[in-house]
Design an enzyme around this catalytic site. Structure first.
Site, short mmCIF file in Angstrom:
data_model
loop_
_atom_site.label_atom_id
_atom_site.label_comp_id
_atom_site.label_asym_id
_atom_site.label_seq_id
_atom_site.Cartn_x
_atom_site.Cartn_y
_atom_site.Cartn_z
N GLY A 122 2.87 42.73 -8.11
CA GLY A 122 2.96 43.72 -7.05
C GLY A 122 4.22 44.55 -7.08
O GLY A 122 4.64 45.10 -6.06
N ASP A 170 3.86 54.12 -4.87
CA ASP A 170 4.41 53.45 -6.06
C ASP A 170 4.92 54.45 -7.09
O ASP A 170 6.04 54.33 -7.61
CB ASP A 170 3.34 52.56 -6.72
CG ASP A 170 2.79 51.53 -5.76
OD1 ASP A 170 3.38 51.34 -4.68
OD2 ASP A 170 1.74 50.93 -6.07
C1 GLA Z 1 -0.36 49.30 -3.39
C2 GLA Z 1 -0.72 50.77 -3.57
C3 GLA Z 1 0.21 51.65 -2.74
C4 GLA Z 1 0.25 51.19 -1.29
C5 GLA Z 1 0.50 49.68 -1.21
C6 GLA Z 1 0.40 49.16 0.20
O1 GLA Z 1 0.92 49.04 -3.91
O2 GLA Z 1 -0.60 51.13 -4.93
O3 GLA Z 1 -0.21 53.01 -2.82
O4 GLA Z 1 -0.93 51.53 -0.62
O5 GLA Z 1 -0.40 48.95 -2.01
O6 GLA Z 1 1.42 49.67 0.99
#
Ligand code: GLA
Length: 384
Positions: A122, A170
């Site tokens: 993540g 991100d």
């Molecule tokens: C993932 C997605 C982001 C965002 C997060 C939750 O990382 O890629 O765009 O939505 O989840 O905040």
């Protein structure tokens, strides 16, 4: 650095040339989760864990990519961009596909890449890789692309080519990060501002649950749909000026959604309150009140776990252990959820004890080991 040496010598060995090196970081997000695709606010930062790419231009149309970590190779051509069975190659191909929708590339690309971002935890290794390719091509072929449009291009690659309907957080954080600064990003207007994170006396520690539930991508898309369904109900009563949850208040939700659609209410209320938490949290940081900020992180976790329901037992256990530790200012799950890491603000003098306690208790309570990463806030994607 080991990874730079590895990819440089692999590049020389494969292509017989000296590469250009690109560093493209992963990200953390302090608060503001699942708000980006609801046109809300996020507070991410680029970190010192990154994907490194050794790259070079070609005088033919070929594409030759090597993943040093996976020991896997992809070969193709600019003239025939198709989704590959090698999942990792699609992040590179998706970016090239998007660039070619806007302009023609004068030549192909050689890439050897590797990294220090733990995959699947993540921290947005995919966004880092996409941005790395965009910056590489922009640099090698002097394409003249600006940084925000490159982040948007990376997001479109992920949405359209890889097929994940992520928001902009991100790619934006990885591209636009600055050393020692968090980014307050308005995901509706894309207006952004940097705020220094004065890390006197505390550290950012990531606790990796080391689980990745298969629910992650389907539930992510379901949450997006639930938010849209909630917006549609409010819009039907209030009018077309309500375009997204950004335009929705708790009062509207209480009136039009709570009794009719209790599940949608929980989802939408979480997002509306999370945006408010972020704005209050930014004020806390400006006032130097990191304790108050930390409390909001716990509230964010609570909302993500109980209202938005994107946590999992392992993440809840990590948050619970952190909450009980006196040296922790705040902690919460981070990113899409259903696995990956928690982010913890830990007092420097309590660091060693915290790490020992998390390792011991997480193992006792889940039968699995956690991995801990301290991280620093660093610059976004750049040529080394
Ligand atoms: C993932 C997605 C982001 C965002 C997060 C939750 O990382 O890629 O765009 O939505 O989840 O905040």
């Amino acid at each position: 650095m080991q990874v730079l040496e590895t990819i440089t010598s692999a590049f020389r060995g494969t292509f017989g040339e000296t590469p250009t090196l690109i560093q493209s970081p992963g990200r953390v997000n302090l608060i503001g989760e699942h708000t980006d695709y609801n046109e809300g606010f996020v507070l991410p930062a680029a970190i010192d864990k990154a994907i490194y790419l050794a790259v070079g231009p070609r005088n033919d149309q070929k594409l030759h990519f090597v993943s040093a970590d996976l020991n896997s190779t992809y070969q193709g051509s600019l003239t025939d961009i198709r989704r590959s069975g090698k999942g990792w190659a699609n992040y590179l191909l998706g970016v090239i596909d998007q660039i070619q929708k806007e302009m023609s590339l004068p030549g192909g690309l050689n890439v050897v890449f590797g990294g220090t971002i733990p995959i699947g935890s993540g921290l947005s290794s995919s966004a880092a890789l996409e941005n790395g390719v965009a910056v590489a091509l922009n640099h090698l072929y002097k394409l003249g692309m600006e940084r925000v449009p490159m982040a948007l291009l990376s997001q479109r690659a992920e949405n359209q080519f890889v097929g994940v309907q992520c928001g902009i957080m991100d790619q934006f954080a990885s591209m636009m990060g600055q050393e020692g600064q968090v980014i307050k990003l308005d995901c509706r207007s894309l207006e952004y501002a940097y705020a220094p994170l004065a890390m006197d006396g505390f550290r950012i520690v990531l606790c990796d649950s080391r689980v990745k539930h298969s629910l992650a991508s389907t539930e992510y898309n379901t949450r997006r749909e639930e938010c849209e369904a909630g917006v549609a109900i409010v819009r039907a009563s209030v009018g077309d000026q309500v375009r997204s949850l950004r335009d929705v208040t708790m009062d509207m939700l209480n009136r039009y959604v709570r009794d009719q659609e209790p599940l949608l209410y929980k989802r939408c209320a979480y997002v509306v309150l999370e945006n408010q938490r972020l704005l209050n949290g930014v004020a806390d940081l400006e006032a130097g009140n990191i304790e108050a900020f930390g409390q909001r992180m716990y509230e964010s976790h609570e909302g993500l776990s109980k209202w938005y329901e994107v946590s999992c037992p392992e993440l809840d256990i990590l948050e619970d252990i952190a909450r009980a530790h006196p040296g922790v200012l705040g902690a919460r799950m981070m990113g899409g959820g259903f696995g990956g890491c928690t982010i913890n603000l830990v007092r420097e003098d309590a660091l060693a004890d915290f790490e020992a306690v998390v390792q011991r208790e997480y193992l006792e309570r889940t039968g699995q080991e956690t991995l801990l990463h301290e991280c620093r806030i660093e610059a976004g994607t750049h040529v080394v």
